[in-house]
Design a protein around this motif. Structure first.
Motif, PDB file in Angstrom:
ATOM      1  N   ARG A 141       0.861  -1.193   0.000  1.00  0.00           N
ATOM      2  CA  ARG A 141       0.000   0.000   0.000  1.00  0.00           C
ATOM      3  C   ARG A 141       0.892   1.237   0.000  1.00  0.00           C
ATOM      4  NH1 ARG A 141      -4.981  -0.212   4.104  1.00  0.00           N
ATOM      5  NH2 ARG A 141      -5.113  -2.192   2.987  1.00  0.00           N
ATOM      6  N   GLU A 142       0.534   2.217  -0.823  1.00  0.00           N
ATOM      7  CA  GLU A 142       1.361   3.426  -0.927  1.00  0.00           C
ATOM      8  C   GLU A 142       0.545   4.676  -0.646  1.00  0.00           C
ATOM      9  OE1 GLU A 142       2.887   3.982  -4.883  1.00  0.00           O
ATOM     10  OE2 GLU A 142       0.902   4.239  -5.761  1.00  0.00           O
ATOM     11  N   LEU A 143       1.249   5.672  -0.130  1.00  0.00           N
ATOM     12  CA  LEU A 143       0.617   6.942   0.166  1.00  0.00           C
ATOM     13  C   LEU A 143       0.236   7.658  -1.117  1.00  0.00           C
ATOM     14  CD1 LEU A 143       0.060   9.382   2.131  1.00  0.00           C
ATOM     15  CD2 LEU A 143       2.400  10.095   1.612  1.00  0.00           C
ATOM     16  N   VAL A 144      -0.964   8.227  -1.132  1.00  0.00           N
ATOM     17  CA  VAL A 144      -1.394   9.092  -2.229  1.00  0.00           C
ATOM     18  C   VAL A 144      -1.369  10.549  -1.776  1.00  0.00           C
ATOM     19  CG1 VAL A 144      -3.266   9.688  -3.802  1.00  0.00           C
ATOM     20  CG2 VAL A 144      -2.829   7.279  -3.237  1.00  0.00           C
ATOM     21  N   ALA A 145      -2.078  10.830  -0.675  1.00  0.00           N
ATOM     22  CA  ALA A 145      -2.154  12.204  -0.172  1.00  0.00           C
ATOM     23  C   ALA A 145      -2.599  12.190   1.277  1.00  0.00           C
ATOM     24  CB  ALA A 145      -3.134  13.033  -1.007  1.00  0.00           C
ATOM     25  N   THR A 146      -2.139  13.176   2.039  1.00  0.00           N
ATOM     26  CA  THR A 146      -2.573  13.337   3.415  1.00  0.00           C
ATOM     27  C   THR A 146      -2.930  14.788   3.682  1.00  0.00           C
ATOM     28  OG1 THR A 146      -0.319  13.706   4.209  1.00  0.00           O
ATOM     29  CG2 THR A 146      -1.140  11.444   4.286  1.00  0.00           C
ATOM     30  N   ILE A 147      -3.739  14.989   4.715  1.00  0.00           N
ATOM     31  CA  ILE A 147      -4.132  16.336   5.118  1.00  0.00           C
ATOM     32  C   ILE A 147      -4.247  16.356   6.629  1.00  0.00           C
ATOM     33  CG2 ILE A 147      -6.592  15.803   4.755  1.00  0.00           C
ATOM     34  CD1 ILE A 147      -6.896  18.783   3.885  1.00  0.00           C
ATOM     35  N   THR A 148      -3.662  17.389   7.251  1.00  0.00           N
ATOM     36  CA  THR A 148      -3.714  17.506   8.706  1.00  0.00           C
ATOM     37  C   THR A 148      -5.008  18.193   9.129  1.00  0.00           C
ATOM     38  OG1 THR A 148      -2.688  19.685   8.779  1.00  0.00           O
ATOM     39  CG2 THR A 148      -1.216  17.764   8.714  1.00  0.00           C
ATOM     40  N   SER A 149      -5.223  18.257  10.445  1.00  0.00           N
ATOM     41  CA  SER A 149      -6.400  18.960  10.943  1.00  0.00           C
ATOM     42  C   SER A 149      -6.313  20.447  10.632  1.00  0.00           C
ATOM     43  CB  SER A 149      -6.550  18.739  12.447  1.00  0.00           C
ATOM     44  OG  SER A 149      -5.391  19.187  13.125  1.00  0.00           O
ATOM     45  N   GLY A 150      -5.101  20.933  10.433  1.00  0.00           N
ATOM     46  CA  GLY A 150      -4.928  22.322  10.057  1.00  0.00           C
ATOM     47  C   GLY A 150      -4.916  22.529   8.561  1.00  0.00           C
ATOM     48  N   THR A 151      -5.246  21.474   7.806  1.00  0.00           N
ATOM     49  CA  THR A 151      -5.376  21.471   6.338  1.00  0.00           C
ATOM     50  C   THR A 151      -4.057  21.607   5.597  1.00  0.00           C
ATOM     51  OG1 THR A 151      -5.907  23.828   6.049  1.00  0.00           O
ATOM     52  CG2 THR A 151      -7.740  22.320   6.485  1.00  0.00           C
ATOM     53  N   SER A 152      -2.927  21.309   6.236  1.00  0.00           N
ATOM     54  CA  SER A 152      -1.685  21.174   5.480  1.00  0.00           C
ATOM     55  C   SER A 152      -1.735  19.864   4.712  1.00  0.00           C
ATOM     56  CB  SER A 152      -0.492  21.151   6.442  1.00  0.00           C
ATOM     57  OG  SER A 152      -0.348  22.393   7.080  1.00  0.00           O
TER      58      SER A 152
END
Length: 121
Positions: free
Chosen positions: A45-56
């Motif tokens: 499994r590979e990372l596509v995209a992430t987003i923090t609670s602060g929307t970074s």
């Protein structure tokens, strides 16, 4: 305790677009990072995209400029807008949420069941 329900996968032609959604539910105190990962048979499994609670946000190099991750904190939902899709984007896409509970120390990872995205003419 925590459920992640994904939707929006399907079959699309090369160059087309799809929008994935993932809603988290349960006894959640706070959702910190949320993300999308993908997996093809025989591969990790590979990372596509992430987003923090602060929307970074953060993206894999293979999707930068084509995919956009966003979230609606009021709805505990994360989205992945996928444009200019290529056959190599074909995979099962999984939603991830890093969660805190009110009376438990630490963060906990939860995964959705996966949604198939197929890019083919």
């Amino acid at each position: 305790q925590v459920q992640l329900v994904e939707s929006g996968g399907g079959l699309v032609q090369p160059g087309g677009s799809l929008r994935l959604s993932c809603e988290a539910s349960g006894s959640i105190f706070r959702i910190n990072a949320m993300g999308w990962y993908r997996q093809t048979p025989g591969k990790q499994r590979e990372l596509v995209a992430t987003i923090t609670s602060g929307t970074s946000t953060d993206y894999s190099d293979s999707v930068k400029g084509r995919f956009t991750i966003s979230r609606d904190n009021a709805k505990n939902t994360v989205y992945l807008q996928m444009n200019s899709l290529k056959p190599e984007d074909t995979a099962v896409y999984y939603c991830n949420a890093r969660v805190q509970f009110r009376f438990r120390v630490g963060e906990y990872d939860y995964w959705g069941q996966g949604t198939q995205v197929t890019v083919s003419s």
